[in-house]
Design a protein around this motif. Structure first.
Motif, PDB file in Angstrom:
ATOM      1  N   ILE A  79       0.936  -1.127  -0.035  1.00 52.20           N
ATOM      2  CA  ILE A  79       0.244   0.390   0.206  1.00 52.20           C
ATOM      3  C   ILE A  79       0.692   1.481   0.233  1.00 52.20           C
ATOM      4  O   ILE A  79       1.167   2.175   0.879  1.00 52.20           O
ATOM      5  N   ILE A  80       0.987   1.363  -1.030  1.00 60.93           N
ATOM      6  CA  ILE A  80       2.056   2.973  -1.345  1.00 60.93           C
ATOM      7  C   ILE A  80       1.436   4.005  -1.570  1.00 60.93           C
ATOM      8  O   ILE A  80       0.404   4.314  -2.099  1.00 60.93           O
ATOM      9  N   PHE A  81       1.845   4.967  -0.337  1.00 62.94           N
ATOM     10  CA  PHE A  81       1.210   6.609   0.090  1.00 62.94           C
ATOM     11  C   PHE A  81       2.483   7.735  -1.401  1.00 62.94           C
ATOM     12  O   PHE A  81       3.743   7.988  -1.053  1.00 62.94           O
ATOM     13  N   ILE A  82       2.223   7.776  -2.285  1.00 63.44           N
ATOM     14  CA  ILE A  82       2.047   8.444  -3.270  1.00 63.44           C
ATOM     15  C   ILE A  82       2.820  10.568  -2.554  1.00 63.44           C
ATOM     16  O   ILE A  82       1.760  10.667  -1.735  1.00 63.44           O
ATOM     17  N   SER A  83       4.031  10.752  -2.309  1.00 64.14           N
ATOM     18  CA  SER A  83       3.781  11.824  -1.941  1.00 64.14           C
ATOM     19  C   SER A  83       4.855  12.938  -2.797  1.00 64.14           C
ATOM     20  O   SER A  83       4.986  12.827  -3.800  1.00 64.14           O
ATOM     21  N   HIS A  84       5.059  14.392  -1.962  1.00 62.18           N
ATOM     22  CA  HIS A  84       5.407  15.233  -3.317  1.00 62.18           C
ATOM     23  C   HIS A  84       6.551  16.424  -2.124  1.00 62.18           C
ATOM     24  O   HIS A  84       5.430  16.667  -1.143  1.00 62.18           O
ATOM     25  N   GLU A  85       7.244  16.787  -2.857  1.00 63.06           N
ATOM     26  CA  GLU A  85       7.657  17.998  -2.233  1.00 63.06           C
ATOM     27  C   GLU A  85       7.972  19.150  -2.522  1.00 63.06           C
ATOM     28  O   GLU A  85       7.508  19.783  -1.682  1.00 63.06           O
ATOM     29  N   LYS A  86       7.228  19.819  -3.493  1.00 68.36           N
ATOM     30  CA  LYS A  86       6.424  20.967  -3.741  1.00 68.36           C
ATOM     31  C   LYS A  86       4.879  20.844  -3.630  1.00 68.36           C
ATOM     32  O   LYS A  86       4.426  20.176  -3.716  1.00 68.36           O
ATOM     33  N   PRO A  87       4.720  21.621  -2.371  1.00 67.72           N
ATOM     34  CA  PRO A  87       3.817  21.366  -1.499  1.00 67.72           C
ATOM     35  C   PRO A  87       2.215  21.722  -2.815  1.00 67.72           C
ATOM     36  O   PRO A  87       1.626  21.348  -2.346  1.00 67.72           O
ATOM     37  N   GLY A  88       2.166  22.495  -3.520  1.00 64.89           N
ATOM     38  CA  GLY A  88       1.267  22.933  -4.293  1.00 64.89           C
ATOM     39  C   GLY A  88       1.266  21.920  -5.266  1.00 64.89           C
ATOM     40  O   GLY A  88       0.188  22.128  -6.367  1.00 64.89           O
ATOM     41  N   THR A  89       1.925  21.075  -5.804  1.00 64.13           N
ATOM     42  CA  THR A  89       2.033  20.425  -7.016  1.00 64.13           C
ATOM     43  C   THR A  89       2.409  18.386  -7.052  1.00 64.13           C
ATOM     44  O   THR A  89       3.615  18.254  -6.057  1.00 64.13           O
ATOM     45  N   ILE A  90       1.856  18.025  -7.790  1.00 63.23           N
ATOM     46  CA  ILE A  90       2.326  16.707  -8.210  1.00 63.23           C
ATOM     47  C   ILE A  90       2.921  16.510  -9.233  1.00 63.23           C
ATOM     48  O   ILE A  90       2.642  17.049 -10.461  1.00 63.23           O
ATOM     49  N   SER A  91       4.661  16.950  -9.264  1.00 67.80           N
ATOM     50  CA  SER A  91       5.493  16.368 -10.833  1.00 67.80           C
ATOM     51  C   SER A  91       5.189  15.309 -11.292  1.00 67.80           C
ATOM     52  O   SER A  91       5.104  14.281 -10.822  1.00 67.80           O
ATOM     53  N   VAL A  92       5.617  15.489 -12.592  1.00 67.58           N
ATOM     54  CA  VAL A  92       5.738  14.524 -13.622  1.00 67.58           C
ATOM     55  C   VAL A  92       6.658  13.638 -13.010  1.00 67.58           C
ATOM     56  O   VAL A  92       6.903  12.594 -13.555  1.00 67.58           O
ATOM     57  N   ASP A  93       8.083  14.338 -12.603  1.00 69.75           N
ATOM     58  CA  ASP A  93       9.156  13.277 -11.622  1.00 69.75           C
ATOM     59  C   ASP A  93       8.170  12.452 -10.608  1.00 69.75           C
ATOM     60  O   ASP A  93       8.793  11.447 -10.252  1.00 69.75           O
ATOM     61  N   ASP A  94       7.687  12.943  -9.838  1.00 67.75           N
ATOM     62  CA  ASP A  94       7.060  12.497  -8.465  1.00 67.75           C
ATOM     63  C   ASP A  94       6.311  11.351  -9.265  1.00 67.75           C
ATOM     64  O   ASP A  94       6.233   9.922  -8.778  1.00 67.75           O
ATOM     65  N   ILE A  95       5.438  11.214 -10.573  1.00 68.83           N
ATOM     66  CA  ILE A  95       4.812  10.539 -10.854  1.00 68.83           C
ATOM     67  C   ILE A  95       5.451   9.366 -11.378  1.00 68.83           C
ATOM     68  O   ILE A  95       5.554   7.874 -11.362  1.00 68.83           O
ATOM     69  N   ARG A  96       6.742   9.554 -12.104  1.00 68.92           N
ATOM     70  CA  ARG A  96       7.319   8.422 -12.677  1.00 68.92           C
ATOM     71  C   ARG A  96       8.498   7.678 -11.431  1.00 68.92           C
ATOM     72  O   ARG A  96       8.517   6.560 -12.262  1.00 68.92           O
ATOM     73  N   THR A  97       8.897   8.753 -10.603  1.00 67.18           N
ATOM     74  CA  THR A  97      10.216   7.975  -9.655  1.00 67.18           C
ATOM     75  C   THR A  97       9.208   7.125  -9.170  1.00 67.18           C
ATOM     76  O   THR A  97       8.998   6.190  -8.763  1.00 67.18           O
ATOM     77  N   GLN A  98       7.332   7.700  -8.656  1.00 66.72           N
ATOM     78  CA  GLN A  98       6.724   6.439  -7.783  1.00 66.72           C
ATOM     79  C   GLN A  98       5.811   5.258  -8.208  1.00 66.72           C
ATOM     80  O   GLN A  98       5.584   4.754  -7.195  1.00 66.72           O
ATOM     81  N   ILE A  99       5.715   5.810  -9.342  1.00 65.90           N
ATOM     82  CA  ILE A  99       4.687   4.918  -9.585  1.00 65.90           C
ATOM     83  C   ILE A  99       4.989   4.421 -10.753  1.00 65.90           C
ATOM     84  O   ILE A  99       5.405   2.888 -10.521  1.00 65.90           O
ATOM     85  N   ASN A 100       5.399   4.929 -11.693  1.00 67.50           N
ATOM     86  CA  ASN A 100       6.029   4.411 -13.676  1.00 67.50           C
ATOM     87  C   ASN A 100       7.220   3.588 -13.178  1.00 67.50           C
ATOM     88  O   ASN A 100       6.475   2.581 -13.780  1.00 67.50           O
TER      89      ASN A 100
END
Length: 330
Positions: A79-100
């Motif tokens: 059960i994996i929770f997606i995090s994001h460093e920038k408080p106002g943005t989920i970036s393409v890098d967040d998706i690529r590294t944590q999901i794809n």
């Protein structure tokens, strides 16, 4: 404890998820759309726990197996929770590294690999397009749960590949029952929290637990009780104090709005039984007697205009000064 039976209201949404488990027809992607603090994450965690439960009887997660205990402790590896460093943005890098980047790796110890993404509305267009690649051809063991406060911020191509579940306002009577039975709130406090929550169970729960909310409520009520006797410098001091609160300023405005709606209701009916602030009936009667219907409606209208100005980033001190002078004049 995370159980479907602990979800207050949301009967259609619960039924959909329970039937998906019961009939073994779980989709590869869901969007849960609802207000901030409405309970989206609780629902997502409960659904995830139920899907991963080692010894589930029926639909509810058992709470006792190794998987459930890991999930309750926040360390279930599948059960994996997606995090994001920038408080106002989920970036393409967040998706690529944590999901794809790891979606092709099979679950560590469970039947499913579940991704939970809170604040899905913060995904950039590029991030959504990156996620689309996984949504188009997901491995059969993958379930993606996107939680959002604004489903319209998501691309039509994302929406078309997900089951969209919209949360609905919960009945006041259900929220009041929850606050009184589960949180042991007295009747009058439950009524106040319900009035502010406007169908949002999570918000009602937060307000019921908040010591600051109680303090802000008392100070706001004191302000409207004595504003006609206050000098301008005292009003300015009160404005500065409002700005210090960590509570959302809209909650402060709602306190004032509910007070004046009580005044209007009492002026029309002379019945205190249906007032939210009925313990303040002495002062509500006093304000109702000296105010006209037009004056009370002017104040309620000014409160709504002030909320609009603040959301448009108009100067806080100026907005509040105009509001409090309108209240004083009416």
């Amino acid at each position: 404890m995370n159980r479907f039976s602990d979800i207050v209201g949301q009967e259609q949404l619960k039924e959909h998820l329970e039937n998906a488990i019961k009939m073994n027809k779980v989709s590869h992607a869901y969007i849960i759309n609802g207000e901030k603090n409405a309970g989206k994450e609780f629902i997502a965690k409960t659904f995830a726990m139920a899907l991963q439960c080692d010894s589930r009887q029926g639909i509810e997660p058992c709470q006792e197996c190794h998987s459930c205990k890991q999930a309750l402790g926040g360390n279930q590896p599948d059960i994996i929770f997606i995090s994001h460093e920038k408080p106002g943005t989920i970036s393409v890098d967040d998706i690529r590294t944590q999901i794809n980047g790891n979606v092709a790796i099979k679950p560590y110890s469970s039947p499913k690999k579940i991704y939970i993404m809170n604040e899905g509305e913060k995904m950039t267009v590029q991030a959504q397009n990156a996620l689309l690649k996984t949504l188009e051809e997901p491995p059969e063991y993958v379930v993606i749960l996107i939680l959002t406060t604004n489903v319209n911020s998501l691309l039509p191509t994302i929406l078309s590949r997900c089951v969209v579940l919209n949360m609905k306002p919960v009945q006041d009577s259900q929220i009041k029952k929850f606050l009184m039975q589960n949180m042991e709130n007295p009747d009058y406090k439950a009524d106040i929290c319900v009035a502010f929550a406007r169908g949002n169970v999570g918000k009602a729960r937060l307000l019921a637990k908040s010591e600051e909310f109680d303090k802000v409520k008392e100070e706001a009520v004191t302000l409207v009780k004595y504003i006609h006797e206050m000098e301008l410098n005292e009003i300015v001091t009160a404005i500065r104090k409002i700005n210090e609160y960590k509570l959302d300023v809209n909650d402060y405005m709602d306190i004032l709005s509910i007070w004046y709606r009580d005044v209007l209701l009492f002026k029309a009916t002379h019945d205190a039984n249906h007032l939210i602030f009925r313990e303040e009936i002495q002062y509500i009667r006093k304000v109702a007697d000296r105010s006209t219907y037009e004056g009370i409606e002017n104040i309620i209208s000014a409160l709504e205009k002030s909320k609009e100005r603040l959301s448009a980033n108009v100067n806080f001190d100026l907005t509040m000064e105009l509001l409090l002078l309108t209240i004083k004049e009416n």
